[in-house]
Design an enzyme around this catalytic site. Structure first.
Site, mmCIF file in Angstrom:
data_model
loop_
_atom_site.group_PDB
_atom_site.id
_atom_site.type_symbol
_atom_site.label_atom_id
_atom_site.label_comp_id
_atom_site.label_asym_id
_atom_site.label_seq_id
_atom_site.Cartn_x
_atom_site.Cartn_y
_atom_site.Cartn_z
ATOM 1 N N THR A 91 -12.153 -17.373 -64.223
ATOM 2 C CA THR A 91 -11.212 -16.346 -64.679
ATOM 3 C C THR A 91 -11.391 -15.054 -63.890
ATOM 4 O OG1 THR A 91 -11.123 -17.306 -66.892
ATOM 5 C CG2 THR A 91 -10.407 -15.016 -66.680
ATOM 6 N N CYS A 92 -12.630 -14.710 -63.603
ATOM 7 C CA CYS A 92 -12.922 -13.471 -62.872
ATOM 8 C C CYS A 92 -12.310 -13.500 -61.478
ATOM 9 C CB CYS A 92 -14.427 -13.257 -62.776
ATOM 10 S SG CYS A 92 -15.264 -13.285 -64.381
#
Length: 161
Positions: free
Chosen positions: A48-49
């Site tokens: 996600t990052c």
């Protein structure tokens, strides 16, 4: 105790990769007399990052800075070499400053840690964003575990209207 809107940002030393190697950055120098958009990710190069969080701030950097932000900062409980490599890999350029909170001292002082031990990650910072003006927190957006919404660049842009 978790930091709150109106609180002063705690004193800490973060690390930045420069052309000359790792360099310390104090929170006093980073936030003093400036308006900074800071976001925290649980880990560099994590799904996600890397796919959403950092890219959103790179994409919207011009809009964010045009609304009175002096600097956009990404922090993570990773070492400075990893943060430097992630910034190069993501081609952050001058859009986002990548800072390492290697021992998690800053996120501990903020009261915004998470336990990533079940993923083999140990102590990490929660996913959050904040606006800091002259060393004071003026907006704080802390994600629920596993969520990605209120710490996004798009959400922060809405707060800057």
């Amino acid at each position: 105790m978790t930091v709150a809107v109106g609180d002063a940002v705690p004193s800490a030393v973060l690390m930045k990769m420069t052309e000359a190697g790792p360099a310390p950055v104090t929170t006093e120098a980073l936030f003093g007399g400036r308006t900074v958009a800071l976001f925290s990710v649980p880990g560099a190069f994590t799904p996600t990052c890397s796919a959403k969080h950092l890219p959103g701030y790179i994409t919207h950097a011009g809009e964010i800075k045009a609304r009175g932000i002096d600097e956009i900062v990404c922090i993570s409980v990773n070492d400075v070499f990893v943060m430097g490599a992630w910034g190069k890999n993501a081609d952050v350029g001058d859009n986002v400053t990548m800072l390492a909170d290697g021992n998690g001292d800053f996120v501990k002082a903020l009261g915004l840690t998470m336990d990533g031990s079940k993923f083999g990650m140990g102590l990490r910072g929660q996913r959050f964003s904040m606006l800091v003006k002259d060393g004071k927190v003026v907006e704080l957006n802390v994600e629920e575990p596993g969520a990605f919404k209120v710490s996004s660049a798009e959400h922060l842009l809405e707060q800057l209207k």
